[in-house]
Design a protein around this motif. Structure first.
Motif, PDB file in Angstrom:
ATOM      1  N   CYS A 191     -59.874 -17.380   5.488  1.00  0.00           N
ATOM      2  CA  CYS A 191     -58.906 -17.273   5.461  1.00  0.00           C
ATOM      3  C   CYS A 191     -58.097 -18.250   6.079  1.00  0.00           C
ATOM      4  N   PHE A 197     -57.249  -7.381  13.814  1.00  0.00           N
ATOM      5  CA  PHE A 197     -56.010  -7.876  11.922  1.00  0.00           C
ATOM      6  C   PHE A 197     -55.047  -6.629  11.950  1.00  0.00           C
ATOM      7  N   THR A 202     -56.163 -14.572  15.144  1.00  0.00           N
ATOM      8  CA  THR A 202     -56.757 -12.871  13.994  1.00  0.00           C
ATOM      9  C   THR A 202     -56.391 -11.695  14.970  1.00  0.00           C
ATOM     10  N   HIS A 218     -52.018 -10.857   8.217  1.00  0.00           N
ATOM     11  CA  HIS A 218     -52.623 -11.838   7.972  1.00  0.00           C
ATOM     12  C   HIS A 218     -52.809 -11.770   6.495  1.00  0.00           C
TER      13      HIS A 218
END
Lengths: 102, 394
Positions: B148, B212, B288, B323
């Motif tokens: 991420c 998420f 998140t 996300h």
């Protein structure tokens, strides 16, 4: 063992390659001549010749394995379309023997 | 930016300021076998754009990640106003981040004849490579992967290439495509995806957050040395002052307890930037919407900023985009730059139930005007313990 490619058949192979490249790379067929460089003039890539072989395999009775053609290409650099036509004619004429014949 | 909110930065930014959601029930494949059935799909305009503008052969030789990045890079180049005369091509770097979704895109229906290009279609470096070819950029180029935080790491690394004198210009960013059945099924196994079946499924920092929502997206930014941008009289959105990259060295999945390693990244970024923490007015949160992550990020912000934490604006724009993983850090850097430039700060949407453990100002539901905003921080923390915080100034 393959067979002899006539002058007319060579011209037809050129026309087929020209049409394939025009469709694949979205260019006007009129812009493609034997002197055209596939990579630098048309934005193509080196793999496209192998695709052409696959495309024309049935029409011209090509039985050579892609691996064999790949070996040949390592020995003979193909840049313009005229050279591609010549190599394809050689593939048809010599068949699997073409690498051994080198 | 190419996000579920729009296929340009302006569209995405306008939608963010209006607090719009890009999350909807997945339509690109039948999600009925997945526990998570909502996602951040790209607008149909993206698929129309790629069919209209990209060469047919490219569809055989790429997966969607590369095509999204080409769109994002095109916008960035146009917006920068850079022309070839401005560029010394071997002084231009391309550094992109991706979690590796290029090799997890079986839904990305290939063109007939594409299977033989599987290797070049799926190699993650293709994301950078196609950009170099399109713009004839001949400096260093590669794709890096930090889950991420990939997009943020790419920004940080591009920054270094300029600081070290290796490049004058760096195209940096990130891209990922999360919306595949395989990815969602595996995300469900890891218990990180929201299973709520409504558009408000992703609710960062909310008491009822459940995880998420996966999304597709990409973002490209152009970094330039100050000397280079001044010489060509180019537009400047913000300055990158410093960053902190740390490894948690703890767990492949769980964040280090109480955000201790998140705090290290933030403190390190402030140190490198050389600005007092009180100068920071905005933190674009990682946010998140997983129970632990949001709690730990809040704790980490409080540890680093002390009482000033309560004066910070801490929006989580993932609430609107979903996300996008490898893209999300780069998107957040863009958002921070736009906020510094305009004084407008987008909200955290779907925030309805305050959590006593998450008690900062997350800019709930409505954008705010932040007069005098001078510095911003961007957080991105990824699976595998890759943490990155970046500090920008106006």
């Amino acid at each position: 063992m393959g067979r002899v490619v006539s002058k007319e058949e060579r011209q037809q192979i050129f026309e087929d390659i020209r049409q394939f490249l025009a469709d694949e790379l979205e260019v006007d067929p009129a812009e493609i001549t034997e002197a055209t460089d596939v990579v630098n003039d048309l934005g193509g890539d080196s793999v496209i010749f192998l695709e052409i072989v696959e495309e024309l395999r049935a029409k011209y009775g090509i039985q050579v394995e892609v691996r064999t053609i790949g070996q040949l290409m390592l020995r003979k650099a193909i840049s313009n379309i005229g050279e591609a036509v010549d190599v394809l004619c050689e593939v048809i004429e010599k068949g699997e023997e073409l690498v051994e014949a080198e | 930016m190419v996000t579920p909110l729009g296929i340009t930065t302006q569209e995405t930014w306008d939608a963010m300021l209006q607090g719009k959601s890009g999350v909807r029930r997945i339509t690109k494949f039948d999600p009925s076998s997945c526990q998570t059935q909502f996602g951040g799909e790209l607008p149909d305009e993206f698929y129309q754009w790629e069919r209209k503008h990209l060469p047919k052969r490219l569809f055989k030789q790429t997966v969607r990640t590369a095509r999204i990045m080409l769109k994002a890079a095109e916008e960035a180049m146009q917006d920068s106003g850079m022309v070839s005369d401005d560029l010394q091509s071997d002084r231009c770097a391309v550094v992109m981040g991706s979690s590796g979704s290029s090799i997890r895109s079986p839904h990305d229906m290939p063109e007939p004849g594409a299977e033989k290009f599987k290797i070049i279609r799926e190699m993650v470096n293709a994301i950078s490579s196609w950009v170099t070819m399109k713009y004839h950029l001949q400096g260093p180029s590669y794709t890096l992967s930090a889950a991420c935080a990939s997009g943020s790491y790419a920004v940080a690394n591009g920054c270094d290439l300029i600081r070290w004198g290796a490049s004058d210009v760096a195209l940096v960013g990130g891209v990922d495509t999360l919306l595949t059945e395989n990815t969602i099924l595996r995300g469900n196994f890891l218990q990180v995806l929201s299973r709520a079946d409504h558009p408000k499924a992703m609710r960062p920092f909310d008491f009822k957050r459940t995880g998420f929502v996966p999304a597709d997206g990409g973002c490209c930014l152009i970094l330039e040395s100050e000397e280079h941008v001044r010489a060509r009289n180019g537009k400047v959105y913000a300055f990158i002052e410093g960053y902190g990259t740390v490894s948690e060295a703890y767990n492949i999945f769980l964040p280090f307890p109480h955000g201790k390693a998140m705090a290290r990244a933030m403190a390190s970024a402030l140190l490198q930037a050389g600005i007092p923490k009180e100068d920071v007015g905005l933190i674009c949160a990682n946010g998140t919407a997983t129970i632990i992550n949001d709690f730990y990020e809040t704790q980490a912000i409080k540890e680093v900023f002390g009482e000033h934490a309560y004066r910070l604006l801490v929006p989580a724009v993932k609430s609107m985009t979903g996300h996008t993983v490898g893209a999300s850090g780069a998107i957040a850097v863009s958002v921070a730059a736009m906020a510094l430039c305009t004084g407008c700060v987008p909200p955290t949407i779907n925030y309805e139930h305050p959590d006593p453990d998450c008690d900062l100002n997350y800019v709930p539901n409505y954008m705010v005007h932040a007069e005098g905003l001078h510095a911003a921080m961007v957080n991105a923390f990824g699976f595998g313990g890759h943490n990155c915080s970046i500090v920008l100034t106006k």
